[in-house]
Design a protein around this motif. Structure first.
Motif, mmCIF file in Angstrom:
data_model
loop_
_atom_site.group_PDB
_atom_site.id
_atom_site.type_symbol
_atom_site.label_atom_id
_atom_site.label_comp_id
_atom_site.label_asym_id
_atom_site.label_seq_id
_atom_site.Cartn_x
_atom_site.Cartn_y
_atom_site.Cartn_z
ATOM 1 N N UNK A 125 0.829 -1.203 0.000
ATOM 2 C CA UNK A 125 0.000 0.000 0.000
ATOM 3 C C UNK A 125 0.866 1.257 0.000
ATOM 4 N N UNK A 126 1.938 1.168 0.731
ATOM 5 C CA UNK A 126 2.845 2.327 0.748
ATOM 6 C C UNK A 126 3.434 2.567 -0.637
ATOM 7 N N UNK A 127 3.840 1.489 -1.263
ATOM 8 C CA UNK A 127 4.402 1.635 -2.598
ATOM 9 C C UNK A 127 3.388 2.250 -3.552
ATOM 10 N N UNK A 128 2.154 1.812 -3.432
ATOM 11 C CA UNK A 128 1.111 2.354 -4.311
ATOM 12 C C UNK A 128 0.955 3.862 -4.128
ATOM 13 N N UNK A 129 1.059 4.295 -2.887
ATOM 14 C CA UNK A 129 0.919 5.726 -2.627
ATOM 15 C C UNK A 129 2.073 6.496 -3.268
ATOM 16 N N UNK A 130 3.262 5.964 -3.137
ATOM 17 C CA UNK A 130 4.413 6.640 -3.753
ATOM 18 C C UNK A 130 4.204 6.778 -5.252
ATOM 19 N N UNK A 131 3.721 5.710 -5.849
ATOM 20 C CA UNK A 131 3.521 5.720 -7.297
ATOM 21 C C UNK A 131 2.410 6.681 -7.703
ATOM 22 N N UNK A 132 1.413 6.770 -6.840
ATOM 23 C CA UNK A 132 0.328 7.723 -7.127
ATOM 24 C C UNK A 132 0.841 9.151 -7.221
ATOM 25 N N UNK A 133 1.896 9.414 -6.469
ATOM 26 C CA UNK A 133 2.415 10.789 -6.434
ATOM 27 C C UNK A 133 3.216 11.121 -7.690
ATOM 28 N N UNK A 134 3.562 10.090 -8.452
ATOM 29 C CA UNK A 134 4.462 10.292 -9.587
ATOM 30 C C UNK A 134 4.011 11.387 -10.567
#
Lengths: 287, 287, 287, 287, 287, 287
Positions: free
Chosen positions: D7-16
């Motif tokens: 989930x954390x990784x997904x959030x980082x990617x969302x910020x891209x």
């Protein structure tokens, strides 16, 4: 002989490996002798040097100027004394040397290079503090005949980095602002060492070092530093070749990869030396 | 005929004014036809391009790849349909086009340039977002035959500023990541315009534009943009020359100084075009 | 689970220390396996790599391409011989390998990275003279299966300094312009060493090195180089893990700070490895 | 709620996409209110700003310092007079303002940013001639309450180009070396215009502009410059919102792309504003 | 005395050799004492420093601020305890120290330099992580009286390379964000060492080191490091001179070429020290 | 009069505003007359120019050389013919002019500047293609007396950017490599315009323009371009002042901010002109 376009293209392509090898390399050329006095030869040297610049090398020209100096001294009725075969350079003579070298010969070379498509800038060893000199003979008997004490190549670096071909008159200066007349071969060698040049080319009026000085087919193509003492003892290196070879030895032992004594009377001899495999003189190597 | 060293030097010097004129200039070369398929010719083109780089030009290569594509489609038994004389590029065909152009032809050219002493880098229009494409026929009947929508030459700038020769496969991509097969002449013209190139050279298998297509001595050396409509109407520009000339017109009206239709079957034709005065094809100028 | 905006912000902030630590660092990623074949995983890897670039790292991608090559060889009815378990790569096979790797797989990765917001450029080991190769088996029995002789990373430096993500097909070339097919793990390790990379990440289809290969909870998180011989002797490092671990050992002994064998089947495994403390595979360290 | 690594990784990617959009952009942040006084909020603001720097933005912080000034004035028993609701700044008051803002508040922010991993440098409008000021009221009734006459952003450029986060105390100086106390919102707006910033964020203690000031659900997400006069006339923009909105209008009409009035009481409000689509205040646009 | 224009020109020319010698050199100046409190002297110091910058030196100013701190502590009725003659710096005192040094004294110097034509930027040891500090007395008896643990001069480099004069308040910070009050002489010495400065100048309220402290004509112009122990033992270096000399010794043994204890009560003492041969204090050298 | 150290310091500080104003400015100085022939004056000019360089200006020196040329012509018994008061420059004369200017005078100035602490480089208008010339009288009656056709200041830019003081001999060259002798005032004005210089200073042997040529107290301090025709008509601008003023008018109308006719017989006249408010000649302004 008229070459076809295709033959010309083939020649250009043949030069490619040489162009590649010398890309970005620094080549100091001592320019003098017949190559400087005969109009046709002179034009070809100019073209050779400009071509070197355009294909990515950094040629640096150091010139002499003997005949013009002698001529002007004669016109001004300045007598020349000799001590041990060396012309004594008194104050009057030095003034003429400097005017002729810096004001006439230097600028003629600059004009010739510019007319051939280059961007040349002529300086003397005084400019930018390039050459600090001292008298060859501290006793003063030779007057202002000098030798190189130190070289500060910063001005040459500035010029070559900005696309210029430096043309250098072999005059030095000491801390008291006294000018000295220095042998151009020595200046070329000192600058080659100071610039960490890859090549030093001395244009001369001989085919190179000959095993038998009367037989031009006896050319010694490669001369090792270790062979020099023997050749001097044996009289093979003699007369005017002694200082030439000494210059080359100084240069290669000082870090210049290769030095060449080249026959300036051969048209395009510089280009031949650099762009072909055919020998055009004697190469001195540090072995 | 064996040339003497001197003759070779003279040829090098003859090239000097051309080298000077083209120093730092960008030259886009559409590479294809016989010059790509015949081994001897191919090697000469490689040498020509590397030489251009070493004497200070910035060659940029765009290549086609017809025969290899046809061969691979045959080996894979992929049928080719034609609509109005244009090969329909379906998904399977496009996959083969991309593999052959980007994986085989492009890398062969890169290897050839590197083997000749250059530093080449092969990319396609996908790399660095170089070519954004769209279908030539929006109805989709031609499949993924594309045309250039925009060119972003940043990756080419990066490569040439760092000493590389870019080699470009004529493939574009749209916003949905769909690849398109684009005519290499058109890609070369678009890149020439996008790069503000000084010269566009189209290597072909014809001598240039002929007044009488059966008489190779009737070459039209200079073609003005203003003459094109008349020549098309008069049938002098016909068949495969129509898109070639159209490319050239697009390029010169888009700011490229000169464009050339050159006979790639002539050895070293690129070098001849650049380094000699002798006509080797048809030059299109914006007049 | 739906995250609130605040929770998202917290996650971003949590990543800050990792972003700081890796700022300006070079990370070579061997990309292959399930992460390359499954669409969803593939998209996540693309996002991970682009994110790495945007937060200041320099990711460098090396890819394999097994299944695509096998597929194309099958379609072309090219038989594959095996010697000692290694596929013999004859001339026909090599041509297909190169087309598939360089023309298809490489460009798909480039497109994927670009579509995710990156600026990727795909090259092979031929471009810019990146990889000089030699045959693994000098007897020639394996054909053109190669190994890395030298790496010249200049083209990669040029690309990363200008903001690009290099994507590299594992093909090398020898002095006779012969192409070689090289194991992608080995290429990744050689480039990591040649680039003085800080990290090498090998994406695999296993969870890492397991104490008991049937028990995924027996993951060995940290493997010291000094432990490798014992683990090989004990059969813990076995089968396909042997070359993987060998690559990692080569890299860390060659100066790469850390190397990781990571499970590419876990979504965002690269990001997890870099931005969280939670173990996602086996780290090999030079102790 | 505990988030999984994925989930954390997904959030980082969302910020891209947001990271990509703001790469290299300049964001001026007026920092004040609760976000400066409440310890938890303060730490989050520090993290937000440092994160912005690491993902490629150029945050520039302008701070106020009201409560600290008032506190110190009280401790020193310096009375405060008010004229038309504005605090009269006499010489004694000005001395305290400058000490508190430049010596205490400014350096606390610098320490906080550095402790969060940034490289912050605190300056006032005096440093590097950043802010030339003049009295708001030329009659002198308000003392040294100033307004910005000109901004010379050279020192800020120097700092951000070298990786620093500038933190600016809102003090100006006139030609007679007299210091002036300037409203921090105004300084932030002037600097945003002078720096050609892409974004100005004003941290406040309100949710943004509300249609009905008692109904926090009546947030006006986007305010056009053209709507301002009507909203002022209608009393929707009133009280303390008038100067805030005026600042934003000055900034967007001066060339800043977007300005935001953001609720500093919401944790990570800056990050939310930049990295998510969810509205966290009122955006003023030049329409 | 009124000087003629010619006399003025002569003076300028006299300075030329000094200007040449110090071109590009870094000079750290500890500014304090009478030179900071007397208006006339202060103006002259400002002019001296700006002149240094314009003639090519890089002055870096470190200041103290004793009297202002004492004044403010008094106004705030904060009692000062002394332990072994050192003022104990508790939390309240530290807050005042920081406000006065960073917010008042530092900015006054900045304004003065800017008004004299310079471009000054005032920072404290907190900015850009310049000074990491630790307590002088680990037992905590002295509170937050600190000493320099490490200096990171990057921010100073950035400022001087961009034409600014850095002005530094002697405050350091530890890893827990605790501020420390550090003796300005020590900070100046540490920065001089960290910057590899060529010169450290300590402005004091004494004429230098005197053989006989009551006879100002007994100035010791040059003090060798090797003489220090003897002079301390002999009582010649005594009282406040002990830490001064210790600073100088630390600097010269740390690589600073020369350090000077100069009488700040002499107008233009810095200029005299640098631009004339006349002794204006004691020079400490590493012999 | 012996100045105290303090008085000297005061003078240095007085120069500060002038140093600041001229920082980075380009000043072309025509050097000639008594300032070049009298030893004491000469040394002072050298010091002035070197000082200008050290305090951040870019002095560019153009020199004449009349007496030396006449002397050498005499020694060589070359007769001088005059046409309309202008010396006819035949080929022999031109050779002498070039030798004396480029080889003697130019290098003496270079040595003088270097001995005073500068880094000077002497060139002529031939070097780097600086001055393209044409005959003043196309009929050829005046021989090689030239005028400036175009200036290419690239070599001067290269020199000043690298810290050198260019010293220029007033010789030009045409496309046929013919040298021309050009008036040094004209060369100085052309270079000032070509370099977008801020100031042109003509050193002369008169106090400036006088209202009454026999009354040195009648100096016209400021001459507007608009006043020139009237003053010429009225005989106030007469004789040798006509070409001087014409040069100044060309320069200021060509974009040089200010031009000055300065009395070179006054010691340090250049420094006085630049660093003091006291008038030392006539300033020509474009009004």
């Amino acid at each position: 002989m008229i070459l076809s376009a295709l033959e010309k293209a083939e020649v250009l392509v043949e030069a490619l490996p040489y162009i590649k090898d010398f890309y970005g390399k620094r080549v100091v050329i001592k320019y003098g002798g017949a190559a400087m006095t005969e109009c046709e030869l002179k034009m070809k040297v100019m073209q050779d040097i400009v071509l070197m610049k355009y294909v990515g090398m950094h040629p640096i020209v150091v010139h002499g100027g003997g005949p013009d100096i002698t001529g002007m001294l004669g016109r001004l009725s300045i007598d020349t004394k000799f001590v041990n075969g060396l012309r004594v350079t008194d104050r009057d003579t030095m003034e003429v040397v400097e005017m002729v070298l810096g004001g006439k010969v230097n600028k003629e070379i600059v004009s010739g290079l510019n007319a051939s498509g280059g961007k040349a800038v002529g300086i003397s060893g005084k400019d930018g503090g390039l050459i600090k000199a001292r008298p060859v003979d501290p006793s003063g008997k030779l007057g202002f005949v000098g030798e190189v004490e130190t070289v500060n190549p910063q001005i040459i670096e500035t010029l070559i980095e900005n696309g210029y071909i430096p043309v250098i008159a072999p005059i030095g200066i000491d801390d008291e602002q006294q000018s000295y007349n220095i042998n151009a071969d020595l200046v070329a060698a000192s600058i080659a060492v100071g610039m960490k040049a890859d090549k030093l080319v001395l244009l001369t009026d001989v085919p190179g070092l000959l095993q038998d000085k009367d037989d031009s087919s006896s050319l010694i193509s490669i001369l090792k530093v270790s062979q020099v003492p023997g050749y001097v003892a044996g009289g093979i290196i003699a007369g005017g070749m002694i200082p030439k070879v000494k210059c080359c030895v100084e240069a290669v032992t000082g870090g210049v990869s290769r030095t060449h004594i080249v026959d300036g009377r051969v048209p395009h001899s510089i280009l031949l030396e650099i762009f072909t495999n055919e020998g055009v003189g004697t190469m001195v190597v540090n072995e």
